[in-house]
Structure formats: structure tokens, C-alpha cells
Design an enzyme around this catalytic site. Structure first.
Site, PDB file in Angstrom:
ATOM      1  N   SER A  90       0.867  -1.183   0.000  1.00  0.00           N
ATOM      2  CA  SER A  90       0.000   0.000   0.000  1.00  0.00           C
ATOM      3  C   SER A  90       0.900   1.228   0.000  1.00  0.00           C
ATOM      4  CB  SER A  90      -0.858  -0.003   1.271  1.00  0.00           C
ATOM      5  OG  SER A  90      -1.446   1.267   1.489  1.00  0.00           O
TER       6      SER A  90
ATOM      7  N   TYR B 102      -2.345  -1.280  10.203  1.00  0.00           N
ATOM      8  CA  TYR B 102      -2.276  -1.450   8.743  1.00  0.00           C
ATOM      9  C   TYR B 102      -0.896  -1.041   8.228  1.00  0.00           C
ATOM     10  CZ  TYR B 102      -4.137  -1.245   3.929  1.00  0.00           C
ATOM     11  OH  TYR B 102      -4.378  -1.439   2.590  1.00  0.00           O
TER      12      TYR B 102
HETATM   13  P1  NAD Z   1     -11.541  -6.267  -0.748  1.00  0.00           P
HETATM   14  O1  NAD Z   1     -12.163  -6.231   0.603  1.00  0.00           O
HETATM   15  O2  NAD Z   1     -12.344  -5.842  -1.934  1.00  0.00           O
HETATM   16  O3  NAD Z   1     -10.935  -7.705  -1.041  1.00  0.00           O
HETATM   17  C1  NAD Z   1     -10.233  -8.403  -0.056  1.00  0.00           C
HETATM   18  C2  NAD Z   1     -10.126  -9.847  -0.468  1.00  0.00           C
HETATM   19  O4  NAD Z   1      -9.431 -10.538   0.563  1.00  0.00           O
HETATM   20  C3  NAD Z   1     -11.478 -10.528  -0.616  1.00  0.00           C
HETATM   21  O5  NAD Z   1     -11.427 -11.473  -1.657  1.00  0.00           O
HETATM   22  C4  NAD Z   1     -11.655 -11.226   0.730  1.00  0.00           C
HETATM   23  O6  NAD Z   1     -12.516 -12.343   0.683  1.00  0.00           O
HETATM   24  C5  NAD Z   1     -10.224 -11.645   0.979  1.00  0.00           C
HETATM   25  N1  NAD Z   1      -9.943 -11.950   2.373  1.00  0.00           N
HETATM   26  C6  NAD Z   1     -10.080 -11.154   3.459  1.00  0.00           C
HETATM   27  N2  NAD Z   1      -9.750 -11.822   4.576  1.00  0.00           N
HETATM   28  C7  NAD Z   1      -9.370 -13.063   4.171  1.00  0.00           C
HETATM   29  C8  NAD Z   1      -8.920 -14.221   4.845  1.00  0.00           C
HETATM   30  N3  NAD Z   1      -8.781 -14.263   6.192  1.00  0.00           N
HETATM   31  N4  NAD Z   1      -8.641 -15.326   4.103  1.00  0.00           N
HETATM   32  C9  NAD Z   1      -8.801 -15.322   2.762  1.00  0.00           C
HETATM   33  N5  NAD Z   1      -9.215 -14.253   2.075  1.00  0.00           N
HETATM   34  C10 NAD Z   1      -9.500 -13.142   2.776  1.00  0.00           C
HETATM   35  O7  NAD Z   1     -10.223  -5.351  -0.612  1.00  0.00           O
HETATM   36  P2  NAD Z   1      -9.241  -4.680  -1.676  1.00  0.00           P
HETATM   37  O8  NAD Z   1      -9.393  -3.221  -1.556  1.00  0.00           O
HETATM   38  O9  NAD Z   1      -9.345  -5.327  -2.999  1.00  0.00           O
HETATM   39  O10 NAD Z   1      -7.840  -5.031  -0.991  1.00  0.00           O
HETATM   40  C11 NAD Z   1      -6.968  -6.026  -1.485  1.00  0.00           C
HETATM   41  C12 NAD Z   1      -5.560  -5.720  -1.001  1.00  0.00           C
HETATM   42  O11 NAD Z   1      -5.146  -4.454  -1.482  1.00  0.00           O
HETATM   43  C13 NAD Z   1      -5.422  -5.651   0.520  1.00  0.00           C
HETATM   44  O12 NAD Z   1      -4.197  -6.243   0.901  1.00  0.00           O
HETATM   45  C14 NAD Z   1      -5.405  -4.170   0.797  1.00  0.00           C
HETATM   46  O13 NAD Z   1      -4.726  -3.855   1.987  1.00  0.00           O
HETATM   47  C15 NAD Z   1      -4.659  -3.668  -0.429  1.00  0.00           C
HETATM   48  N6  NAD Z   1      -4.877  -2.253  -0.720  1.00  0.00           N
HETATM   49  C16 NAD Z   1      -6.133  -1.767  -0.948  1.00  0.00           C
HETATM   50  C17 NAD Z   1      -6.276  -0.410  -1.236  1.00  0.00           C
HETATM   51  C18 NAD Z   1      -7.620   0.207  -1.510  1.00  0.00           C
HETATM   52  O14 NAD Z   1      -7.690   1.456  -1.560  1.00  0.00           O
HETATM   53  N7  NAD Z   1      -8.676  -0.561  -1.737  1.00  0.00           N
HETATM   54  C19 NAD Z   1      -5.153   0.422  -1.283  1.00  0.00           C
HETATM   55  C20 NAD Z   1      -3.897  -0.140  -1.040  1.00  0.00           C
HETATM   56  C21 NAD Z   1      -3.767  -1.479  -0.766  1.00  0.00           C
END
Ligand code: NAD
Length: 275
Positions: free
Chosen positions: A157, A170
Site C-alpha cells: 500500500s 495497517y
Molecule cells: P476487498 O475487501 O475488496 O478484497 C479483499 C479480499 O481478501 C477478498 O477477496 C476477501 O474475501 C479476501 N480476504 C479477506 N480476509 C481473508 C482471509 N482471512 N482469508 C482469505 N481471504 C481473505 O479489498 P481490496 O481493496 O481489494 O484489498 C486487497 C488488497 O489491497 C489488501 O491487501 C489491501 O490492503 C490492499 N490495498 C487496498 C487499497 C484500496 O484502496 N482498496 C489500497 C492499497 C492497498
């Protein structure tokens, strides 16, 4: 003859991951689903993972396989459980023969003032956002070393490169995954295995939409106003990162052209960490 060569070349260009197999954790939604889709489109076999309604996940799995003529599997492994992670990697090897590409993407977003954070949320944040990647990398590396080829892509991130208020757990996990990426990259540098981190800015996924709904309810504002607040605070370019942009970068990192990119933490953040 020349025509054949040209068409073979362009087929390779459009499906650069043909013959490769990937596990993308947390790919039933958001960024992970964007990356899994980009991999399938690039000709790679994909193991999906994450939570979700079984029928909906099966529809996703079947749709990707049909649309892109690749093998797509699904593992329901819980990323907070090291044994399930090892079982997921074993299932990936069993389904495809090899796991060539690992994307550690599953994540949770527990935010709030540090003195108000429940210790169990701190623990869960580190387990899923950081330790899960260690367990998965540990399980895929022996096969990658044996074949002298592999791609590890960790989704960190912008908060893996800079601090942010109310995000201690985080930020700790995401800075940790950047450090782990660099160390693993150096360990395997003499091989054809690379390890990189992608550091997205704000992406409008279910994770951010859940957070926006919570802020809207707490502050008595609309969800759109809460989302606009996220953008104003984080993204100098004034727009969300699209999951397809992250998918395109992951495909490039997994391609032969990126063999010299390793140990990098690549911001895709509209300038957030340039300030
Ligand atoms: P999201 O909530 O849309 O997707 C998260 C995914 O992780 C889902 O498929 C969920 O089922 C899965 N998940 C959660 N807990 C789990 C577990 N215990 N076991 C197996 N699967 C699990 O979130 P996103 O925004 O797509 O985030 C994905 C990654 O990107 C994360 O690591 C997040 O920190 C990172 N990220 C997101 C953003 C943002 O702005 N959305 C920015 C930077 C980084």
C-alpha cells in the site's frame, strides 16, 4: 514463414503468461479479482482464493475459465491460518502442476486511533496483511527454486511507504511486507525468481466502500462525500486507482520483460507518496 513468425510473436505478446500458473490470494473481490482477471486474460492459469458466496465464486471461476480459455481453480483457504495456506499452495501445485506466480493480496483494513484499537484487531491485521504472505512464500519457494523461475508479487500500500493517522496496524503490516519483499528478493537474486511489492493508493473496492459507509454514518454525511474525502486526503491526481491498472502492472511484473525488476516497492498512487 514470416507471416507465421509474426503471428506467433503477437500471440505471445497478447498472452504473455501462457503456460504459467498463479495463485492470487483474496481474489474473490476488488484488487485481487482485477489481478486474477488480468492474469487469465494474459493466458495464465489462476487459483482464486477468498471469502464469498459459493455460487457467486463458482460463477466467477467458471466465467474466467470460459472467457479466457485457461484453467481456473478456487481455494477457500483462510489467510489467518498457516495450515490452510500450506494446503492452498499444495492444491495449486496439484491443480496446475506448478505454482509459478504468487500474488499475496488478501487483506483487511482495521483503522482507528491507536489507543482505541482492539488488540485482537492488531493481531488479525498482522496475521492476514503480513504473516499470510510469509506462509505462502515459504510454501511456494522450494518449487520455484527447483524450476529456477518464479514471480512473487505482494500487494502492500502507499501506507507501506508512508505513515497515516489511525492506521498503525495497517501501516505496520504494510511496511513489514515491503521489508519482507526486499529481503526475499535479495535471497533469490541469483535465480530467475523475483519478488516485488505493489503499493496502491486509494482504489474504490468493497474495502474502501465499507469504510466510506462507516464514515458517512459516523459523520452524518453521504457515502459520496466520504469517498470524496478519501480522494482529497490521499490522491493528488484526484481520482481512484482502477483495479485494471494494478492487473496490468502485475502481468508486466510476471512477464519475462520484468526479470530484472526485483526488490522494488512500486507506488501506483497518483502521487500520494511523492509529497
Ligand atoms: P476487498 O475487501 O475488496 O478484497 C479483499 C479480499 O481478501 C477478498 O477477496 C476477501 O474475501 C479476501 N480476504 C479477506 N480476509 C481473508 C482471509 N482471512 N482469508 C482469505 N481471504 C481473505 O479489498 P481490496 O481493496 O481489494 O484489498 C486487497 C488488497 O489491497 C489488501 O491487501 C489491501 O490492503 C490492499 N490495498 C487496498 C487499497 C484500496 O484502496 N482498496 C489500497 C492499497 C492497498
Amino acid at each position: 514463414m514470416l507471416t507465421l513468425q509474426v503471428s506467433e510473436h503477437s500471440a505471445h505478446q497478447s498472452r504473455p503468461l501462457e503456460g504459467r500458473s498463479a495463485i492470487v490470494t483474496g481474489s474473490t473481490s476488488g484488487i485481487g479479482l482485477g489481478i486474477a482477471t488480468a492474469f487469465a486474460k494474459a493466458g495464465g492459469n489462476v487459483m482464486l482464493n477468498g471469502f464469498g458466496n459459493r455460487d457467486v465464486v463458482e460463477e466467477l471461476r467458471e466465467g474466467l475459465a470460459r472467457n479466457y480459455s485457461v484453467a481456473v481453480a478456487y481455494s477457500p483457504a483462510d489467510m489467518s491460518n498457516p495450515e490452510s495456506i500450506a494446503a492452498m499452495v499444495a492444491a495449486g501445485s496439484e491443480a496446475f502442476g506448478t505454482v509459478d506466480i504468487l500474488v499475496n493480496n488478501a487483506g483487511v483494513f482495521h483503522i482507528g486511533p491507536t489507543d482505541a484499537m482492539a488488540p485482537e484487531n492488531w493481531d488479525l491485521s498482522l496475521k492476514i496483511n503480513l504473516s499470510a504472505a510469509f506462509h505462502a512464500i515459504r510454501a511456494v519457494l522450494p518449487g520455484m527454486k527447483a524450476r529456477n523461475w518464479g514471480r512473487i508479487i505482494n500487494i502492500a500500500s502507499a501506507v507501506g511507504l508512508a505513515g497515516a493517522p489511525n492506521m498503525a496496524a495497517y501501516a505496520a503490516a504494510k511496511h513489514g511486507i515491503v521489508g519482507m519483499t526486499r529481503s526475499v528478493a535479495l535471497e533469490v537474486a541469483p535465480t530467475e525468481i523475483t519478488a516485488n511489492a505493489i503499493c496502491p493508493g486509494t482504489v474504490r473496492t468493497p474495502l474502501i466502500e465499507r469504510e466510506a459507509r462507516a464514515i458517512a454514518a459516523a459523520q452524518g454525511i453521504s457515502v459520496d462525500e466520504a469517498l470524496a474525502g478519501f480522494l482529497a486526503q490521499t490522491m493528488p491526481n484526484g481520482r481512484f486507482v482502477e483495479t485494471s491498472e494494478l492487473g496490468a502492472l502485475a502481468v508486466f511484473l510476471a512477464s519475462p520483460a520484468a526479470r530484472s525488476i526485483t526488490g522494488a516497492a512500486l507506488p501506483v498512487d497518483g502521487g500520494w507518496t511523492a509529497r
